[in-house]
Scaffold this motif. Structure first.
Motif, PDB file in Angstrom:
ATOM      1  N   ARG A 291      -0.497   3.048  -4.233  1.00 18.61           N
ATOM      2  CA  ARG A 291      -1.811   3.276  -4.112  1.00 18.61           C
ATOM      3  C   ARG A 291      -2.479   4.703  -3.778  1.00 18.61           C
ATOM      4  NH1 ARG A 291      -3.827   0.579   0.399  1.00 18.61           N
ATOM      5  NH2 ARG A 291      -5.920   1.183  -0.087  1.00 18.61           N
TER       6      ARG A 291
ATOM      7  N   ASP B 271       1.334   0.540  -0.534  1.00 16.99           N
ATOM      8  CA  ASP B 271       0.369   1.740  -0.218  1.00 16.99           C
ATOM      9  C   ASP B 271       0.864   2.990  -0.564  1.00 16.99           C
ATOM     10  OD1 ASP B 271      -1.203  -0.056   1.349  1.00 16.99           O
ATOM     11  OD2 ASP B 271      -0.105   0.171   3.300  1.00 16.99           O
TER      12      ASP B 271
ATOM     13  N   SER C 154      -7.341   1.937  -5.529  1.00 17.00           N
ATOM     14  CA  SER C 154      -7.817   1.005  -4.307  1.00 17.00           C
ATOM     15  C   SER C 154      -7.027  -0.369  -4.464  1.00 17.00           C
ATOM     16  CB  SER C 154      -9.258   0.829  -4.607  1.00 17.00           C
ATOM     17  OG  SER C 154      -9.563  -0.003  -5.828  1.00 17.00           O
ATOM     18  N   LYS C 155      -7.041  -1.084  -3.179  1.00 19.45           N
ATOM     19  CA  LYS C 155      -6.199  -2.151  -3.310  1.00 19.45           C
ATOM     20  C   LYS C 155      -6.842  -3.238  -4.003  1.00 19.45           C
ATOM     21  CE  LYS C 155      -4.719  -5.618   0.395  1.00 19.45           C
ATOM     22  NZ  LYS C 155      -4.755  -5.968   1.770  1.00 19.45           N
TER      23      LYS C 155
ATOM     24  N   GLY D 183       0.998  -8.943  -6.754  1.00 17.13           N
ATOM     25  CA  GLY D 183       1.225  -7.748  -5.849  1.00 17.13           C
ATOM     26  C   GLY D 183       2.486  -6.878  -6.530  1.00 17.13           C
TER      27      GLY D 183
END
Length: 204
Positions: free
Chosen positions: A38, A35, A44-45, A55
């Motif tokens: 980002r 997070d 964006s995710k 990830g």
């Protein structure tokens, strides 16, 4: 194997990697989450997982590769042109300045400590970096030999190993103690040792 990206996709991926690297340099790996990355990179995710499907694990390896490249890039152009004693001394000053500025925040060391050198991907990144670094140093020693500025009996590969070990060992002690003197002394001695005449062994 990484899939091919469009120029725009490659630029976006690189922007994410560089943004993550900047955060990690300041906060350290454990204190940086997806997070945070980002938010810092306006990603964006879905974008993040498009470029890094696993990830954070994928992203940290990409950052490690980026930082490994920066280790050598930060030493250029000196490291790629070690053809005189003046240039060797300029490189020495550059290395000390870099590590003095980083102190305990050496980004590559932080990443490898977090990822673990037992991981084959991490080990490959570090090994490639050290091999490339060693090759540039060995070329510099050979250049001095070719110019007749050091003893012809010096083994360029062994001399490069001694210099590289002085840097990495001194940097490790700097991180452990916050004392730059270990790196200063070790690197200066390793370079000065190139200039010392070798003892000749006479036949019995």
């Amino acid at each position: 194997m990484e899939r091919a990206l469009t120029p725009k996709g490659a630029a976006t991926r690189q922007r994410i990697v560089e943004g993550a690297a900047q955060l990690i340099r300041v906060r350290g790996v454990p204190n940086v989450g997806l997070d945070d990355i980002r938010a810092a990179t306006s990603t964006s995710k879905s974008q993040l997982f498009h470029y890094f499907p696993a990830g954070k694990a994928d992203l940290m390896l990409a950052v490690a590769r980026h930082e490994a490249g920066q280790v050598l890039e930060d030493q250029m152009p000196m490291l790629g042109d070690l053809t005189s004693w003046r240039k060797w001394q300029a490189w020495r000053r550059r290395v000390i300045k870099i590590y003095d500025g980083q102190r305990q925040r050496c980004p590559l060391s932080a990443l490898t400590a977090q990822l673990g050198n037992a991981d084959p991907a991490t080990r490959e990144i570090v090994t490639t970096l050290l091999d490339d670094w060693h090759g540039l140093l060995a070329a510099g020693v050979q250049a001095l030999k070719d110019a007749g500025e050091v003893d012809a009996s010096i083994d360029a590969d062994k001399a490069a190993t001694a210099v590289l070990t002085a840097v990495t060992g001194g940097a490790g002690m700097l991180q452990a103690t916050d004392r730059i003197s270990y790196l200063e002394v070790a690197l200066s001695e390793a370079i000065d040792n190139l200039r010392r005449p070798r003892a000749r062994v006479s036949a019995a």
